[in-house]
Design a protein around this motif. Structure first.
Motif, PDB file in Angstrom:
ATOM      1  N   PRO A   5      69.056  84.550 -18.167  1.00  0.00           N
ATOM      2  CA  PRO A   5      69.582  85.920 -18.053  1.00  0.00           C
ATOM      3  C   PRO A   5      68.924  86.677 -16.911  1.00  0.00           C
ATOM      4  O   PRO A   5      67.910  86.238 -16.360  1.00  0.00           O
ATOM      5  N   PRO A   6      69.479  87.843 -16.550  1.00  0.00           N
ATOM      6  CA  PRO A   6      68.866  88.680 -15.514  1.00  0.00           C
ATOM      7  C   PRO A   6      67.434  89.057 -15.899  1.00  0.00           C
ATOM      8  O   PRO A   6      67.081  89.087 -17.079  1.00  0.00           O
ATOM      9  N   VAL A   7      66.640  89.353 -14.882  1.00  0.00           N
ATOM     10  CA  VAL A   7      65.226  89.647 -15.113  1.00  0.00           C
ATOM     11  C   VAL A   7      64.846  90.938 -14.403  1.00  0.00           C
ATOM     12  O   VAL A   7      65.223  91.163 -13.242  1.00  0.00           O
ATOM     13  N   LYS A   8      64.106  91.790 -15.116  1.00  0.00           N
ATOM     14  CA  LYS A   8      63.563  93.014 -14.538  1.00  0.00           C
ATOM     15  C   LYS A   8      62.046  93.001 -14.651  1.00  0.00           C
ATOM     16  O   LYS A   8      61.485  92.413 -15.574  1.00  0.00           O
ATOM     17  N   ASN A   9      61.422  93.651 -13.704  1.00  0.00           N
ATOM     18  CA  ASN A   9      59.979  93.843 -13.762  1.00  0.00           C
ATOM     19  C   ASN A   9      59.657  94.763 -14.936  1.00  0.00           C
ATOM     20  O   ASN A   9      60.179  95.874 -15.029  1.00  0.00           O
TER      21      ASN A   9
END
Length: 257
Positions: A160-164
């Protein structure tokens, strides 16, 4: 999808490339042309162009309507999971050796996966996949070659997408999935039903606005990935020191030297 396989060659083409070579659906006499169908890169079944009669809209490739469609990982989306049918041997000297070789070359495996994941992979995911390989005794599979391991890791997991977590910066905005082509239904099929090197299909999805996992309607594009059977001989970029430290913490005996 934006790309499909050429009707006669195992190479990807766009809708515009297809139309340039085979023409529009209707000929100069306003009668349908006898055109070969583009093919799905995953299942190789014939496809058609959706929206061809509406040039002002996006034109994409789509599977033909079929009441009994052939198995296709792109069509089945997240329901398409890979596993082994048979239990791996409990003990294997070859497996022990393979696992040792993997840790000797883990940086190369990391780099292959990180590159295919748009230059970002959470080290926790990598560690988790190694633990899963230990749990399932992946190393003890008699026909497994070391160069196959990163690709098996990629197809076993959703990406899945990844955020900091600190500042919310998007590190990877798209959802990514990997599959072997449709000849591979279980992981044993890599060695049973394929001749030569199987294809890897990489699919990119937009992140569903309401959460959950993406489906076919979220598909952005697909790519056919060339499997690097010589990855162990190639040069690689050194992982970040944080990644190296986390691996050493997770596997202190294996990475003692």
């Amino acid at each position: 999808m934006k790309k499909a396989f050429h009707p006669k060659k195992d190479q990807q083409i766009t809708v515009q490339t297809y139309l340039s070579e085979f023409g529009s659906r209707l000929g100069p006499d306003n009668k349908p042309r006898n055109r070969p169908n583009p093919r799905c890169p995953a299942c190789l079944e014939p496809m058609t162009i959706y929206g061809e009669n509406r040039p002002q809209h996006d034109q994409v490739f789509s599977h033909l309507r079929n009441e009994n469609p052939a198995p296709c990982p792109l069509r089945n989306s997240a329901d398409h999971k890979y596993d082994f049918l048979d239990e791996a041997p409990q003990n294997s000297e070859t497996g022990k050796s393979l696992r040792q070789d993997f840790f000797k070359n883990w940086e190369k495996h990391w780099e292959v996966m990180r590159t295919l994941l748009h230059s970002f992979m959470d080290v926790k995911d990598f560690i988790s996949l190694i633990h899963e390989a230990d749990r399932t005794r992946l190393w003890n599979r008699a026909k497994l070659s070391e160069w196959e391991i990163p690709y098996i890791f990629l197809v076993r997991k959703e990406w899945p997408p990844v955020k900091n977590k600190r500042d919310g910066t998007v590190l990877r905005k798209e959802w990514i999935r990997f599959w072997f082509d449709s000849r591979v239904r279980t992981l044993e099929d890599i060695w049973i039903r394929t001749q030569g090197t199987p294809r890897i299909i990489k699919a990119r999805y937009s992140d569903p606005e309401r959460g959950g996992v993406p489906g076919l309607n979220h598909l952005i594009d697909t790519d056919v990935i060339e499997i690097d059977t010589n990855l162990l001989e190639s040069h690689h970029k050194k992982p970040h020191v944080f990644v190296i430290d986390r691996l050493k913490q997770a596997f202190p005996k294996e990475l003692a030297n």
